[in-house]
Design an enzyme around this catalytic site. Sequence first.
Site, PDB file in Angstrom:
ATOM      1  N   PRO A  90       0.818  -1.219   0.000  1.00 21.58           N
ATOM      2  CA  PRO A  90       0.000   0.000   0.000  1.00 21.58           C
ATOM      3  C   PRO A  90       0.856   1.276   0.000  1.00 21.58           C
ATOM      4  CG  PRO A  90      -0.722  -1.524   1.744  1.00 21.58           C
ATOM      5  CD  PRO A  90       0.578  -2.031   1.200  1.00 21.58           C
ATOM      6  N   GLU A 117       0.115  -8.083   7.979  1.00 23.29           N
ATOM      7  CA  GLU A 117       0.174  -6.621   8.100  1.00 23.29           C
ATOM      8  C   GLU A 117       1.300  -5.996   7.286  1.00 23.29           C
ATOM      9  OE1 GLU A 117      -2.116  -4.364   9.480  1.00 23.29           O
ATOM     10  OE2 GLU A 117      -3.126  -6.287   9.237  1.00 23.29           O
ATOM     11  N   ARG A 155      -0.888  -7.650 -21.991  1.00 24.32           N
ATOM     12  CA  ARG A 155      -1.661  -7.159 -23.145  1.00 24.32           C
ATOM     13  C   ARG A 155      -0.921  -6.096 -23.947  1.00 24.32           C
ATOM     14  NH1 ARG A 155      -4.863  -3.152 -22.616  1.00 24.32           N
ATOM     15  NH2 ARG A 155      -6.672  -4.075 -23.594  1.00 24.32           N
ATOM     16  N   ASP A 170      -2.726   2.117 -28.944  1.00 26.59           N
ATOM     17  CA  ASP A 170      -1.889   3.281 -29.221  1.00 26.59           C
ATOM     18  C   ASP A 170      -2.559   4.276 -30.169  1.00 26.59           C
ATOM     19  OD1 ASP A 170       0.280   0.851 -30.706  1.00 26.59           O
ATOM     20  OD2 ASP A 170      -1.579   1.702 -31.493  1.00 26.59           O
TER      21      ASP A 170
END
Length: 245
Positions: A90, A117, A155, A170
């Site tokens: 995080p 944690e 991808r 693109d």
Amino acid sequence: MRFDVVSLFPEMVLGAAAFGVTGRAIERDLVQLAVWNPRDYVYDRHKTVDDRPYGGGPGMLMKYQPLADAVAAAKIQKSTNSSKVICLTPQGRPITQSLLQTATNLEQLILIAGRYEGIDERFVTGVCDEEWSLGDFVISGGELAALVIVDGITRLLPGVLGDEASAVNDSYTDGLLDCPHYTRPEVIQGQGVPQVLLSGHHADIERWRLKQALGRTWQRRPDMLKNKVLTPEQSALLQEFKNEV
Ligand code: 9D3
């Protein structure tokens, strides 16, 4: 490109990656995916991959040694100098399309999916090259983040998507939200399809789509337009959109 995911839940990673675009890319050997379980690299009687934090407090942390040994095993199997170890946390750098695009040049990406944690900081600073995050919200572990990254990079690789889908990757709509789309039937609960899409005038249709893409980006994600230079045509279309709302 080879992905190595270090995870306590190998079936979760392999299961999800087996579907859709990533599944086909693996089948066609355009990418390789291996999962390394840190539990396979603990040799004590209780097979502990986690331990209590120094200083106290709630929750458990992932221990250094099982993670470090799993990474070493992944590195030995590929043996390239174009390899990066990424910790999914995080606290990491929020991933973007351009971060994923840059990563397509690597031969090996080792992704560390934490649980509990957190992870002993000496692994994060001593073994990992970077920390990446999905964004400012909390999920329960790194596996889904690793899968997001595997999918997002795969991808972009040559030969993975068909020509048509690659072109969308693109196109000039880069950096804009997508325009609205419609398929049959022509009327749903009294709601029709914008007339221009039924007209067969391809230049008009392209103009309408670009205008919608610009307008929706302006309405929903003005931050995306802040640092974007619009062509004179794009500026004119966005002005038309603004005049209509
Ligand atoms: C009390 C502090 N919490 C940190 C915000 C503890 C904590 C929450 C969730 C520690 C680890 C996790 C598990 N999350 C991930 O492993 C994770 C994650 C995320 O929660 N949000 C966005 N990106 C990511 S990448 C990995």
